[in-house]
Motif scaffolding. Structure first.
Motif, PDB file in Angstrom:
ATOM      1  N   ALA A   1       0.818  -1.216   0.000  1.00 35.51           N
ATOM      2  CA  ALA A   1       0.000   0.000   0.000  1.00 35.51           C
ATOM      3  C   ALA A   1       0.847   1.260   0.000  1.00 35.51           C
ATOM      4  CB  ALA A   1      -0.931  -0.012   1.206  1.00 35.51           C
ATOM      5  N   CYS A   2       2.055   1.181   0.582  1.00 32.93           N
ATOM      6  CA  CYS A   2       2.895   2.372   0.721  1.00 32.93           C
ATOM      7  C   CYS A   2       3.873   2.560  -0.438  1.00 32.93           C
ATOM      8  CB  CYS A   2       3.692   2.290   2.035  1.00 32.93           C
ATOM      9  SG  CYS A   2       2.644   2.395   3.506  1.00 32.93           S
ATOM     10  N   THR A   3       3.911   1.631  -1.376  1.00 34.06           N
ATOM     11  CA  THR A   3       4.816   1.744  -2.528  1.00 34.06           C
ATOM     12  C   THR A   3       4.009   1.758  -3.816  1.00 34.06           C
ATOM     13  OG1 THR A   3       5.096  -0.661  -2.502  1.00 34.06           O
ATOM     14  CG2 THR A   3       6.748   0.637  -1.338  1.00 34.06           C
ATOM     15  N   ARG A   4       4.719   1.850  -4.943  1.00 28.48           N
ATOM     16  CA  ARG A   4       4.066   1.898  -6.244  1.00 28.48           C
ATOM     17  C   ARG A   4       4.140   0.528  -6.925  1.00 28.48           C
ATOM     18  NH1 ARG A   4       8.049   6.145  -8.509  1.00 28.48           N
ATOM     19  NH2 ARG A   4       9.347   4.552  -7.521  1.00 28.48           N
ATOM     20  N   LYS A   5       3.335   0.382  -8.006  1.00 31.46           N
ATOM     21  CA  LYS A   5       3.302  -0.897  -8.724  1.00 31.46           C
ATOM     22  C   LYS A   5       4.643  -1.245  -9.338  1.00 31.46           C
ATOM     23  CE  LYS A   5      -1.617  -0.875  -9.920  1.00 31.46           C
ATOM     24  NZ  LYS A   5      -2.606  -0.906 -11.028  1.00 31.46           N
ATOM     25  N   GLU A   6       5.387  -0.233  -9.789  1.00 30.59           N
ATOM     26  CA  GLU A   6       6.657  -0.506 -10.447  1.00 30.59           C
ATOM     27  C   GLU A   6       7.772  -0.841  -9.462  1.00 30.59           C
ATOM     28  OE1 GLU A   6       5.939   4.022 -10.809  1.00 30.59           O
ATOM     29  OE2 GLU A   6       4.782   2.161 -10.754  1.00 30.59           O
TER      30      GLU A   6
ATOM     31  N   TYR B   1      11.880   2.206  -7.766  1.00 34.95           N
ATOM     32  CA  TYR B   1      12.147   2.384  -9.202  1.00 34.95           C
ATOM     33  C   TYR B   1      12.026   3.848  -9.602  1.00 34.95           C
ATOM     34  CZ  TYR B   1      11.712   1.665 -14.254  1.00 34.95           C
ATOM     35  OH  TYR B   1      11.903   1.694 -15.593  1.00 34.95           O
ATOM     36  N   GLY B   2      13.023   4.311 -10.356  1.00 35.09           N
ATOM     37  CA  GLY B   2      12.950   5.632 -10.966  1.00 35.09           C
ATOM     38  C   GLY B   2      13.065   6.776  -9.990  1.00 35.09           C
ATOM     39  N   LEU B   3      13.629   6.572  -8.792  1.00 37.94           N
ATOM     40  CA  LEU B   3      13.779   7.644  -7.812  1.00 37.94           C
ATOM     41  C   LEU B   3      15.259   8.001  -7.671  1.00 37.94           C
ATOM     42  CD1 LEU B   3      11.361   6.379  -5.038  1.00 37.94           C
ATOM     43  CD2 LEU B   3      10.908   8.085  -6.791  1.00 37.94           C
ATOM     44  N   SER B   4      15.528   9.251  -7.493  1.00 36.32           N
ATOM     45  CA  SER B   4      16.921   9.696  -7.300  1.00 36.32           C
ATOM     46  C   SER B   4      16.981  10.622  -6.097  1.00 36.32           C
ATOM     47  CB  SER B   4      17.436  10.404  -8.555  1.00 36.32           C
ATOM     48  OG  SER B   4      16.631  11.527  -8.859  1.00 36.32           O
ATOM     49  N   GLY B   5      18.126  10.609  -5.434  1.00 35.35           N
ATOM     50  CA  GLY B   5      18.297  11.456  -4.260  1.00 35.35           C
ATOM     51  C   GLY B   5      17.727  10.798  -3.011  1.00 35.35           C
TER      52      GLY B   5
ATOM     53  N   ALA C   1      10.789   9.873   2.304  1.00 37.02           N
ATOM     54  CA  ALA C   1       9.334  10.063   2.424  1.00 37.02           C
ATOM     55  C   ALA C   1       8.620   8.713   2.427  1.00 37.02           C
ATOM     56  CB  ALA C   1       8.834  10.931   1.273  1.00 37.02           C
ATOM     57  N   ILE C   2       9.067   7.792   1.570  1.00 36.48           N
ATOM     58  CA  ILE C   2       8.437   6.469   1.518  1.00 36.48           C
ATOM     59  C   ILE C   2       8.705   5.717   2.814  1.00 36.48           C
ATOM     60  CG2 ILE C   2       8.493   4.220   0.350  1.00 36.48           C
ATOM     61  CD1 ILE C   2       9.040   5.745  -2.263  1.00 36.48           C
TER      62      ILE C   2
ATOM     63  N   GLY D   1      16.617   0.114   6.636  1.00 39.52           N
ATOM     64  CA  GLY D   1      17.909   0.593   6.167  1.00 39.52           C
ATOM     65  C   GLY D   1      17.795   0.964   4.709  1.00 39.52           C
ATOM     66  N   ILE D   2      18.354   2.127   4.318  1.00 37.03           N
ATOM     67  CA  ILE D   2      18.209   2.621   2.948  1.00 37.03           C
ATOM     68  C   ILE D   2      19.583   2.890   2.366  1.00 37.03           C
ATOM     69  CG2 ILE D   2      17.181   4.384   1.463  1.00 37.03           C
ATOM     70  CD1 ILE D   2      15.276   5.061   3.786  1.00 37.03           C
ATOM     71  N   THR D   3      19.763   2.482   1.098  1.00 38.47           N
ATOM     72  CA  THR D   3      20.970   2.845   0.368  1.00 38.47           C
ATOM     73  C   THR D   3      20.565   3.265  -1.033  1.00 38.47           C
ATOM     74  OG1 THR D   3      23.180   2.143  -0.303  1.00 38.47           O
ATOM     75  CG2 THR D   3      21.413   0.521  -0.538  1.00 38.47           C
ATOM     76  N   LEU D   4      21.341   4.222  -1.541  1.00 39.37           N
ATOM     77  CA  LEU D   4      21.087   4.678  -2.907  1.00 39.37           C
ATOM     78  C   LEU D   4      21.928   3.863  -3.883  1.00 39.37           C
ATOM     79  CD1 LEU D   4      21.067   8.554  -2.371  1.00 39.37           C
ATOM     80  CD2 LEU D   4      19.133   6.988  -2.423  1.00 39.37           C
ATOM     81  N   VAL D   5      21.399   3.662  -5.061  1.00 37.33           N
ATOM     82  CA  VAL D   5      22.080   2.879  -6.100  1.00 37.33           C
ATOM     83  C   VAL D   5      22.741   3.852  -7.069  1.00 37.33           C
ATOM     84  CG1 VAL D   5      21.798   1.144  -7.916  1.00 37.33           C
ATOM     85  CG2 VAL D   5      20.344   1.075  -5.874  1.00 37.33           C
ATOM     86  N   GLY D   6      24.043   3.662  -7.272  1.00 35.14           N
ATOM     87  CA  GLY D   6      24.752   4.531  -8.210  1.00 35.14           C
ATOM     88  C   GLY D   6      24.264   4.345  -9.642  1.00 35.14           C
ATOM     89  N   GLU D   7      24.457   5.373 -10.452  1.00 38.38           N
ATOM     90  CA  GLU D   7      23.949   5.341 -11.831  1.00 38.38           C
ATOM     91  C   GLU D   7      24.561   4.220 -12.646  1.00 38.38           C
ATOM     92  OE1 GLU D   7      24.307   9.074 -13.755  1.00 38.38           O
ATOM     93  OE2 GLU D   7      23.025  10.138 -12.331  1.00 38.38           O
ATOM     94  N   ASN D   8      25.814   3.868 -12.360  1.00 37.81           N
ATOM     95  CA  ASN D   8      26.486   2.806 -13.122  1.00 37.81           C
ATOM     96  C   ASN D   8      26.660   1.536 -12.314  1.00 37.81           C
ATOM     97  OD1 ASN D   8      26.873   4.548 -15.391  1.00 37.81           O
ATOM     98  ND2 ASN D   8      28.590   5.516 -14.310  1.00 37.81           N
ATOM     99  N   GLU D   9      25.973   1.465 -11.175  1.00 33.23           N
ATOM    100  CA  GLU D   9      26.151   0.311 -10.289  1.00 33.23           C
ATOM    101  C   GLU D   9      25.254  -0.834 -10.750  1.00 33.23           C
ATOM    102  OE1 GLU D   9      26.504  -0.521  -5.481  1.00 33.23           O
ATOM    103  OE2 GLU D   9      25.510   1.281  -6.248  1.00 33.23           O
ATOM    104  N   THR D  10      25.840  -2.045 -10.841  1.00 33.38           N
ATOM    105  CA  THR D  10      25.091  -3.214 -11.308  1.00 33.38           C
ATOM    106  C   THR D  10      25.204  -4.408 -10.370  1.00 33.38           C
ATOM    107  OG1 THR D  10      26.987  -3.951 -12.628  1.00 33.38           O
ATOM    108  CG2 THR D  10      25.365  -2.544 -13.738  1.00 33.38           C
ATOM    109  N   GLU D  11      25.989  -4.280  -9.280  1.00 32.63           N
ATOM    110  CA  GLU D  11      26.208  -5.425  -8.385  1.00 32.63           C
ATOM    111  C   GLU D  11      25.065  -5.527  -7.373  1.00 32.63           C
ATOM    112  OE1 GLU D  11      28.429  -7.786  -8.460  1.00 32.63           O
ATOM    113  OE2 GLU D  11      29.296  -6.947 -10.291  1.00 32.63           O
ATOM    114  N   TYR D  12      24.218  -6.516  -7.594  1.00 34.55           N
ATOM    115  CA  TYR D  12      23.030  -6.740  -6.767  1.00 34.55           C
ATOM    116  C   TYR D  12      23.414  -6.992  -5.303  1.00 34.55           C
ATOM    117  CZ  TYR D  12      18.781  -9.192  -5.169  1.00 34.55           C
ATOM    118  OH  TYR D  12      17.675  -9.598  -4.474  1.00 34.55           O
ATOM    119  N   ASP D  13      24.354  -7.892  -5.098  1.00 34.28           N
ATOM    120  CA  ASP D  13      24.723  -8.279  -3.715  1.00 34.28           C
ATOM    121  C   ASP D  13      25.377  -7.126  -2.966  1.00 34.28           C
ATOM    122  OD1 ASP D  13      23.771 -10.920  -3.904  1.00 34.28           O
ATOM    123  OD2 ASP D  13      25.604 -11.564  -4.925  1.00 34.28           O
ATOM    124  N   ALA D  14      26.170  -6.333  -3.653  1.00 32.51           N
ATOM    125  CA  ALA D  14      26.849  -5.206  -2.992  1.00 32.51           C
ATOM    126  C   ALA D  14      25.830  -4.185  -2.507  1.00 32.51           C
ATOM    127  CB  ALA D  14      27.826  -4.558  -3.967  1.00 32.51           C
TER     128      ALA D  14
END
Length: 452
Positions: free
Chosen positions: A364-369, A385-389, A395-396, A415-428
């Motif tokens: 209920a608190c997140t979006r379909k994507e 998905y599709g969020l930056s900063g 807020a979520i 716990g929250i972490t941001l994903v870098g624009e070129n980051e692809t390592e799922y486990d990291a």
């Protein structure tokens, strides 16, 4: 966004399937129309062929009768005594069925040494029309007299119609001008074949005139018309005698009946084929729907209704490696506070209810994507998905914590972490989010914390 793409792919498959169904149904209609046209064509050709066969047989009967009678007359003329001459020419003897002899003065090609066939007007022969077959009686190389034989039109008609198909039609003889030489019972009151045909319905306006033109030129042909709503066909050809034409008229009821049956069977076949195609398609759609439902269920956690760990990994890694702007930019790792205490105090059934409620709150608190994952036990992971900063993930997170607090029974740490624009390592990324979770718990639980 991923749900929308899945929906688009599903819609494309449905449209493709629908297109195939429509194509199959159109194909069934086209094949049946083609089949009906070919059968109709074959029936018409066979009907015309049967009609021509009947007419040829009548023609052969007529020619055979003439040849036989001429031979008989030639034999008779060779050995008979010649009749006496009258003042006006050769006296010709004619017998009728009552063995009454009639005499008349008769001009004939037989006097010139040739066999001949001529009309016998009704006024000259007891009210009946007929034909006279004449053979010269040759003596000393010259025609000294004539031997003849008479056939009434009635007798000739009986002979002419003694063919295999004659019960289904009538054979006629008429001149190129249309004058009837031999009629039939149905039209015995008519003197001209065109008077008969003018009472018929020619749906092709050119057919009647075309026939008159063909007859006038002495060629064979067909005519199709309707009499009292029933179809009839007529075939005509030169009789080989003077300007006579021998014609055969038949009703096309059997042909129309066969076409009606074929048309009816075609409709039944089209309806049944379409029904079976539609049923098959519905069955395929049901199977696809059930398999899709089963596939989705296999992708989801049975208790909470969110993605399971394996499915989420495939979805997220695919999007991370896709690059571009449309990707995941934040990851949350969530743990229900004091979940073990809930299980120990209230039992595992209560614990399952808490997990189910947690799944509902997160959805209920997140979006379909966004992708929500039950990572294991009371741990959940959320890929935004599709969020930056930091502003939007924060807020979520607050929205989720407030919803848990409002439930009155559940609290959680995030716990929250941001994903870098070129980051692809799922486990990291997951490890950073897990570290952020421990920071949140260290702050006193029911909190969220960032790990960059």
């Amino acid at each position: 966004m991923m749900a929308d793409k899945e929906k688009d792919r599903y819609s494309l498959r449905v449209m493709t399937l629908l297109g195939l169904v429509v194509s199959v149904i159109i194909g069934i209609f086209a094949l049946n129309i083609y089949y009906f046209k070919e059968v109709e064509k074959s029936l018409i050709e066979q009907t015309y062929q049967d009609l021509k066969t009947e007419n040829d047989e009548a023609f052969n009967n007529l020619q055979g009768m003439i040849r036989e009678r001429f031979k008989m007359l030639e034999v008779f003329s060779a050995y008979s005594d010649l009749p006496e001459k009258s003042e006006n020419g050769v006296r010709i003897g004619v017998f009728d069925g009552k063995e009454i002899m009639y005499y008349r003065n008769h001009e004939s090609q037989a006097l010139n040494g040739e066999n001949s066939i001529t009309r016998l007007p009704s006024e000259d022969f007891i009210g009946q029309s007929g034909i006279v077959l004449s053979v010269p009686a040759v003596r000393d190389g010259q025609a000294r007299g004539v031997v003849c034989m008479v056939y009434t039109a009635e007798e000739l008609g009986k002979y002419l119609n003694s063919t295999e198909l004659s019960p289904y039609g009538d054979n006629l003889i008429f001149t190129r001008s249309g004058e009837l030489v031999v009629s039939c019972p149905r039209y015995e009151n008519y003197a001209n074949v065109y008077d008969i045909l003018q009472t018929m319905e020619f749906r092709d306006e050119q057919s009647f005139e075309k026939m008159k033109k063909a007859v006038g030129s002495g060629t064979s042909g067909y005519a199709a018309y309707y009499h009292k709503g029933s179809g009839e066909l007529l075939y005509y050809q030169p009789a080989g005698v003077e300007d006579w034409m021998v014609a055969t008229m038949v009703k096309s009821e059997s042909y129309e009946s066969a076409l009606y049956k074929i048309r009816k069977l075609s409709k039944v076949f089209i309806a049944s084929s379409t029904f079976m195609v539609v049923c098959t398609v519905l069955l395929i759609v049901c199977i696809i729907y059930l398999r899709k439902k089963e596939s989705k269920q296999a992708q989801k956690d049975y208790l909470t209704g969110v993605y399971n760990r394996e499915t989420a990994r495939k979805l997220v890694e695919q999007r991370l490696k896709g690059g571009g702007k449309k990707r995941f930019y934040a990851c949350m790792f969530l743990d229900i506070d004091d979940f073990k205490k809930i299980n120990d105090t209230f039992g595992h059934h209560k614990g399952d209810l808490v997990l189910t409620q947690a799944g509902q709150i997160l959805s209920a608190c997140t979006r379909k994507e966004d992708v929500i994952v039950r990572f294991g036990g009371d741990e959940f992971c959320i890929w935004l998905y599709g969020l930056s900063g930091r502003k939007q993930p924060e807020a979520i997170a607050r929205r989720i914590l407030n919803a848990f607090h409002a439930s009155g029974t559940i609290h959680a740490s995030i716990g929250i972490t941001l994903v870098g624009e070129n980051e692809t390592e799922y486990d990291a990324i997951l490890r950073r989010a897990d570290q952020a979770l421990y920071l949140a718990k260290g702050k006193g639980k029911n909190q969220f914390a960032f790990q960059l």
